[in-house]
Design a protein around this motif. Sequence first.
Motif, short mmCIF file in Angstrom:
data_model
loop_
_atom_site.label_atom_id
_atom_site.label_comp_id
_atom_site.label_asym_id
_atom_site.label_seq_id
_atom_site.Cartn_x
_atom_site.Cartn_y
_atom_site.Cartn_z
N GLU A 1 1.08 -1.07 0.01
CA GLU A 1 0.08 -0.05 -0.33
C GLU A 1 0.37 1.39 -0.35
O GLU A 1 0.33 2.12 -0.52
CB GLU A 1 -1.05 -0.01 1.27
CG GLU A 1 -1.79 0.75 0.82
CD GLU A 1 -3.14 0.20 2.78
OE1 GLU A 1 -2.83 -1.10 2.86
OE2 GLU A 1 -3.18 1.25 3.09
N ALA A 2 1.79 0.87 0.45
CA ALA A 2 2.42 2.03 1.01
C ALA A 2 3.61 2.70 -0.59
O ALA A 2 3.74 3.50 -0.49
CB ALA A 2 4.05 2.88 1.47
N TRP A 3 3.88 1.44 -1.11
CA TRP A 3 4.53 1.41 -2.57
C TRP A 3 3.56 1.89 -3.63
O TRP A 3 3.84 3.35 -4.25
CB TRP A 3 5.18 -0.01 -2.99
CG TRP A 3 5.30 0.03 -4.04
CD1 TRP A 3 5.03 -1.04 -5.58
CD2 TRP A 3 6.67 0.99 -4.68
NE1 TRP A 3 5.89 -0.79 -6.28
CE2 TRP A 3 7.20 0.24 -5.46
CE3 TRP A 3 7.59 1.78 -3.91
CZ2 TRP A 3 7.90 0.64 -6.48
CZ3 TRP A 3 8.89 1.96 -5.14
CH2 TRP A 3 8.98 1.16 -6.42
N ARG A 4 2.52 1.79 -2.94
CA ARG A 4 1.73 2.20 -4.46
C ARG A 4 1.74 4.22 -4.17
O ARG A 4 1.35 4.59 -5.09
CB ARG A 4 -0.11 1.77 -4.50
CG ARG A 4 -0.59 1.52 -5.25
CD ARG A 4 -2.17 1.19 -5.25
NE ARG A 4 -2.35 2.02 -3.63
CZ ARG A 4 -3.71 1.73 -3.22
NH1 ARG A 4 -4.46 0.72 -3.43
NH2 ARG A 4 -4.15 2.01 -1.62
N ARG A 5 1.33 4.14 -2.90
CA ARG A 5 1.23 6.06 -2.25
C ARG A 5 2.72 6.70 -3.36
O ARG A 5 2.31 8.18 -3.73
CB ARG A 5 0.89 5.89 -1.69
CG ARG A 5 -0.31 5.65 -0.44
CD ARG A 5 -0.87 6.64 0.39
NE ARG A 5 -0.34 5.85 1.73
CZ ARG A 5 -0.72 4.89 2.51
NH1 ARG A 5 -1.79 5.00 2.36
NH2 ARG A 5 0.34 4.31 3.49
N GLY B 1 8.33 11.59 0.46
CA GLY B 1 7.28 11.17 -0.23
C GLY B 1 7.60 9.43 0.71
O GLY B 1 6.25 9.06 0.92
N LEU B 2 8.72 9.14 0.94
CA LEU B 2 8.12 7.95 2.00
C LEU B 2 7.32 8.35 3.29
O LEU B 2 6.79 7.11 4.00
CB LEU B 2 9.43 7.30 2.50
CG LEU B 2 10.37 6.77 1.23
CD1 LEU B 2 11.78 5.60 2.09
CD2 LEU B 2 9.43 4.98 0.83
N ARG B 3 7.60 9.40 3.72
CA ARG B 3 7.18 10.01 4.82
C ARG B 3 5.20 10.00 4.77
O ARG B 3 5.03 9.14 5.69
CB ARG B 3 7.28 11.11 5.39
CG ARG B 3 6.52 11.39 7.23
CD ARG B 3 6.94 12.42 8.14
NE ARG B 3 8.02 13.88 6.77
CZ ARG B 3 9.13 14.41 7.75
NH1 ARG B 3 8.94 13.66 8.82
NH2 ARG B 3 9.80 14.86 7.10
N ASP B 4 5.36 10.14 3.54
CA ASP B 4 3.80 10.61 3.42
C ASP B 4 3.57 9.28 2.89
O ASP B 4 2.34 8.99 3.52
CB ASP B 4 3.70 11.49 2.23
CG ASP B 4 4.16 13.15 2.54
OD1 ASP B 4 4.20 13.50 3.70
OD2 ASP B 4 4.10 13.75 1.44
N ALA B 5 4.13 8.45 2.43
CA ALA B 5 3.29 6.98 2.02
C ALA B 5 3.79 6.31 3.13
O ALA B 5 2.55 5.24 2.81
CB ALA B 5 4.16 6.09 0.58
#
Lengths: 328, 306
Positions: free
Chosen positions: B32-36, B295-299
Amino acid sequence: MCAEHYLEVKNLKKHFPVKTNFFGQTLSWLKAVDGVDFHLNRGETMGLVGESGCGKSTLGRLIINLLTPTEGGVYFENQNIYDLRGSEQKRLRRKMQIIFQDPYGSLNPRMNIGDIIAEPLYIHGLAQGMGAKKRVRQLLDYVGLSSYHASRYPHEFSGGQRQRVGIARALAVNPELIVCDEPVSALDVSIQSQVLNLLEDLQNELGLTYLFIAHGLNVVKHVSDRVGVMYLGKIMEITDSQELYGNPLHPYTRALLSAIPIPDPGLRRQRIILKGDVMSPIDPPKGCRFCARCPDAFDLCRDREPELVEYSVGHHVACHKVRRDAAG
Amino acid sequence: MQAQTNIDNLESQAAHEAHDGLEIEQLKPGQEAWRRLKKDKLAVAGGCILIAVVLVSVLAPIISTHNPNTVVNSNRLLPMGTPGHILGTDHLGRDMLTRLLYGGRISVAIGFTAVGIAMFFGITIGLLAGYYKGFFDTLVMRFIDILMAFPYVLLAIAIIAALGPGLLNAMIAISIVGIPYYARIVRGTVLSLREQEYIEAQKALGASDLRILFKHILPNSLSPIIVAATLDVGWMIIAASGMSFLGLGAQPPTAEWGVMLSDGKDFLRAAPHISLLPGMAIFIVVLSLNLLGDGLRDALDPRLKQ
């Protein structure tokens, strides 16, 4: 107290430090569980009820040794569980399990259902590889889930389904005793009865013993053989289920019973409305814990703490008034 | 009574439950995180630049046409765009492009290694302190507080002063400076995770502390660590270059961005590209790391989950 009880809780106390001074000395204690005695018979369901904060969950965690008591002991098959160490302790873990209240917090969100249920198998070396997979399928089947659920993650399930997973995990080690810590209070009413029936079926099939913790008497009535009523860390009344609902002696039990809603608007009944709030369990004063809210309290209640006394066979009550009435 | 009537609903309810289960898309938390993350254009750009930089650095010996340390006195201070030296040469006639590529190897390696070391110790300390609490926690965290009370760069300089200047010592110094940061983050997450019921369930099942820590607590505390680490690599690269600039890290003639920057400062008017180019290189790498980290933080932030 006879010795052949399956599980015996003796004078169990758990006090948490609330305030400490600069030198680390404790100034006040929260007495979550404050001297509890009762026993469990093999194969029965014992209900434990009380308001929020009365220490019933703490008691449940003490019994399966998730917490270490301040005083007292729990004797499982005549052995104090707090004396067990290492491998003996691990063996005990296989006999006693717990089902948690919150089906959302009790499953690791990063593991799939199959792995969650297989964890206990790996921990105790009960099965590996294909054997573990087979056992997981069997456990899923026990609790009414399908084998394809094993590859799913907890967030894909509803509360009821998660609670079933929690039950499957507890069953994985073939336990004899399960502490159910409000297993249905976080679920919808319709799902509640499903889970309760599941627990009952499992008990009949596997010969389990339950300690069933709940905060209302109505849920407990459905499942229990015996019921204990707790108030601020102490047991107020304990007896078998029928006796409790038919002949409640303690004023607190009566108040609780009168609070059970009856689905009949035409019915007129006497409700006992308790005044005031639950007293703080931090440094409770001497005397009966319930006396500030008790409709029947008299001087003695404020002065001395009543002891749990047996009035008829298996019916124990801790109340001065009941004692006075019984004496005539 | 009430329960009895509800049993009738059991069948239909069970069917509903099963249906709900089918409807939800099957996604692991990581997927899910990867998709975001893929939706975040800036983060993707940052990731791409970073991958390019790493690739080019690793392949430096193949790509570059010159030796980074060969001094050619006749080619001193050639400007950018000179044939044979696209990015010019420095004050000793060394090819700037070659030196930039080789410098990238050192900077990127130092950045990731230092973060790796800091993470390893920080996570270990944080896990133990957060899980066991008590005296160990107090002792270690107070020490961490002391470390954090020092300004980062000053602390790094002090450590290098004790160890002696050099690339390896600079790396050790900035790693040590990074440890408290991770220890704090991990301890915080562990403190909240250890009270979760699924951790209690593992204890009730008789799982060992090691198993609980590494199989249940660590995977659940990873997302803040990943974010912190990504942002931190950039900081470590800057710190390492800074140390080299001050003459405390990599020593000349090593091709390292900080050293190059320092070399060029005497020729800022005559040949600004000698300082400008390594400066730009640091800027681009750190920027890409920050974009990716944001970006990672948001994801990974569960509060943004839909």
